[in-house]
Design an enzyme around this catalytic site. Structure first.
Site, short mmCIF file in Angstrom:
data_model
loop_
_atom_site.label_atom_id
_atom_site.label_comp_id
_atom_site.label_asym_id
_atom_site.label_seq_id
_atom_site.Cartn_x
_atom_site.Cartn_y
_atom_site.Cartn_z
N GLU A 156 0.86 -1.18 0.00
CA GLU A 156 0.00 0.00 0.00
C GLU A 156 0.90 1.23 0.00
OE1 GLU A 156 -1.94 -1.04 3.57
OE2 GLU A 156 -3.61 -2.05 2.58
N TYR A 179 3.67 4.65 13.69
CA TYR A 179 2.61 4.65 12.69
C TYR A 179 1.61 5.78 12.95
CZ TYR A 179 3.32 0.56 9.70
OH TYR A 179 3.78 -0.31 8.74
#
Length: 610
Positions: free
Chosen positions: A82, A201
């Site tokens: 991704e 993240y």
């Protein structure tokens, strides 16, 4: 090596330099990181292509970025990547790699045009109750306590998170939220995973909070990652004269340490051994192979050695419609080489923190399903609202199954996903499950124990195929190749600072580590960007390239992004309605009167908070 942002550095080229004819560069590992390093060596370091040798233990380069048609098994993809707009080094790389399909265009040009013509969105991010859309799917369903837990982790210093797990920071309310469902299934996080990586993240991708439910922030290539990214890279490097030594495993890298100055002096190779791991190596996956021969390569002090240490797809094995993928954990050399080096010098990290004691409740299995007729496609179209044969994005990332005991999900990219596909007859779907320790809901086995047909049967059950048709369709309307990847979750193992070696270890004269098990600042593993970033940092440091490495996108420092994240974390509530965990509201309406007509008022309006 230094970092910067802005177009002044982004579009500049470093001064040209002459490369001595007898100076060599040895790249250990032919995955994306190694291939990127080769491009930067040539483009920015002035290295001649013929001076670069890539050693790859598999029979083809590409590493974890695969996607192949196996003559025995069919189409196979172990996973997908991704990508997003702010992969700064990735796009810096591919602006310099010519497209194989479009004259006078780069791979970046090609991807840009594809995305503009067919932007990615996910029309149905998650389902339950056998194919039904989840109510309020666009909501993240975080309670005030869960939001507070997110903020607490984000505000904790990284050095205070050594060996901490995610479930040490979050409670049941957080893990029951849509936020966790979307987050875990998009990035492959488990509750036991590293809190340090979770924090990275959160900060790295805070600008995607608004898009978690529709994945509109993602970018996809035309085909699978091998054909779209790796093949053009390899073709470009071959045209520059780079030497590829495939089926060549590096057994050892000898490093001398004189007064803290670390210098590589020799490589020990195993040439011609079949180790397995790629989709095209069916014989090796079945346990066949040969032992190869050993060879030693002298390394001069002025030569460079750049190593991809560790591998998430090492020891991959493949099954078929009738056979589960075998469980093997000792095939391949990436972990062995890293352990050998680290045992002698702990500046090279602690590979055992990542490769050992991986919990049973992890992701190990993926599967490639090739649909061979049109009997299953209508169920996909019902869930997505999109024609699988329409040539455009279908799921736009994962469609996750919330009530699956495996936390199963599927992805269907643009079709054809392989250039060799028959678009009138074949469709390719990718399956994966995050929990390997529980029996399925239709197939009463763990995901590791399932044949390809059983993996597809479990998927068909969850997308609403009538029970009396499932087994026939799974066997006769699909060909499924299971893949077991015992180290696929190793990136996220709880870790401490120092467990991954620095890209260029302290005192190194000619050695660097690259890939997702090397340490760089702020960026997140399990991304193509991390592989390319470490490659650029290694080359720029070892060669003292006078051009900046673009810094990680600073979304966590942008007040506009933070305000937008606040809005979406609280399911699009205005500021005056956001509750505090201990009672009351974050801000009272009367207080907002004091900022009317100010720049702060404007920022809050742009974020829909007032």
């Amino acid at each position: 090596m230094y970092r910067s942002n802005g177009n002044f550095e982004a579009f500049a080229r470093p001064p040209k330099r002459e490369w001595p004819g007898d100076r060599k560069v040895h790249l250990v590992g032919g995955g994306l990181a190694g291939l990127a390093a080769a491009v930067f060596l040539i483009r920015d370091g002035g290295v001649t292509g013929k001076a670069i040798t890539v050693y790859e233990e598999l029979t083809i380069p590409g590493g974890s970025c695969d996607g192949l048609l196996d003559e025995h098994k069919g189409f196979i993809i172990r996973g997908g990547r991704e990508m997003e707009a702010h992969f700064e080094t990735l796009w810096d790389l591919f602006r310099s790699v010519p497209s194989l399909n479009t004259p006078d265009a780069s791979v970046l040009d090609e991807m840009y045009w594809i995305h503009k013509a067919d932007p990615s969105t996910n029309p149905n991010r998650a389902i339950h109750d056998r194919g039904q859309r989840i109510e309020k799917m666009s909501d993240l369903t975080l309670t005030p306590r869960a939001v507070q837990e997110i903020l607490h982790l984000a505000l904790t210093r990284e050095e205070d998170l050594d060996d901490k797990r995610i479930d040490e920071f979050f409670g049941e309310e957080f893990f029951a939220s849509n936020f966790w469902l979307y987050w875990a299934t998009m990035f492959a996080f488990e509750p036991w995973a590293s809190a340090m990586e979770m924090r990275r993240y959160l900060l790295r991708f805070v600008h995607h909070i608004a898009a978690l439910a529709d994945l509109s922030s993602l970018r996809f290539a035309q085909y699978n990652q091998y054909e779209s990214l790796i093949e053009p890279l390899v073709a470009h490097l071959r045209s520059e004269g780079v030497v590829f030594r495939n089926a060549t495993q590096v057994l050892d890298v000898l490093v001398t340490d004189a007064g803290g100055r670390k210098t590589v002096t020799e490589l020990e190779l195993l040439v011609g051994a079949t180790t397995g791991g790629t989709a095209g190596e069916a014989a090796a996956s079945a346990g066949l192979g040969n032992d190869g021969t050993t060879e030693k390569v002298a390394v001069a002090p002025e030569d460079l050695v750049i190593i991809t240490n560790g591998s998430i797809t090492e020891s991959s094995t493949f099954g078929d419609n009738d056979t589960p993928a075998p469980v093997v954990t000792d095939r391949g050399g990436a972990w062995k080489l890293w352990k050998t080096m680290a045992t002698r010098d702990r500046a090279f990290g602690y590979p055992e923190k990542f490769s050992e004691n991986i919990p049973e409740a992890n992701w190990t299995i993926s599967a490639t399903v090739t649909l061979t007729d049109d009997k299953i496609a209508p169920y996909i179209e019902k869930i997505t609202g999109r024609d699988p044969r329409g040539g455009k994005i279908i799921t736009g990332g994962p469609c996750s199954i919330k009530d699956s005991s495996w936390l199963y999900g599927f992805t269907m990219s643009r079709q054809p996903h392989f250039a060799a596909q028959d678009p009138a007859r074949q469709l390719v779907v990718w399956l994966y499950g995050l929990f390997s320790d529980k029996p399925g809901d239709y197939v009463k086995k763990t995901i590791r124990e399932c044949t390809g047909a059983e993996l597809t049967a479990e998927w068909l059950y969850h997308i609403g195929v009538p029970v009396d048709q499932i087994d026939d369709l799974a066997r006769n309307s699909a060909n499924t190749v299971p893949c077991n990847m015992p180290y696929i979750s190793s990136y996220f193992m709880p870790r401490a600072l120092g467990d991954r070696p620095k890209v260029v270890p302290d005192g190194s004269q000619n050695l660097a580590f690259i890939g997702n098990f090397a340490e760089t600042e702020r960026d997140t593993v399990f991304t193509t960007e991390y592989s390319v970033r470490t490659a650029m940092e290694a080359v720029y440091t070892l060669l003292d390239v006078d051009r900046a490495v673009p810094e990680v996108f600073g979304s966590s420092f942008d007040v506009r992004v933070l305000l937008q994240a606040l809005y979406y974390l609280n399911d699009r509530k205005p500021l005056s309605e956001i509750p505090l965990p201990f009672g009351g509201k974050l801000i009272e309406k009367a207080a907002l009167k004091k900022i009317e007509g100010t720049y702060l008022d404007q920022l809050l309006q742009q974020a829909d908070l007032i």
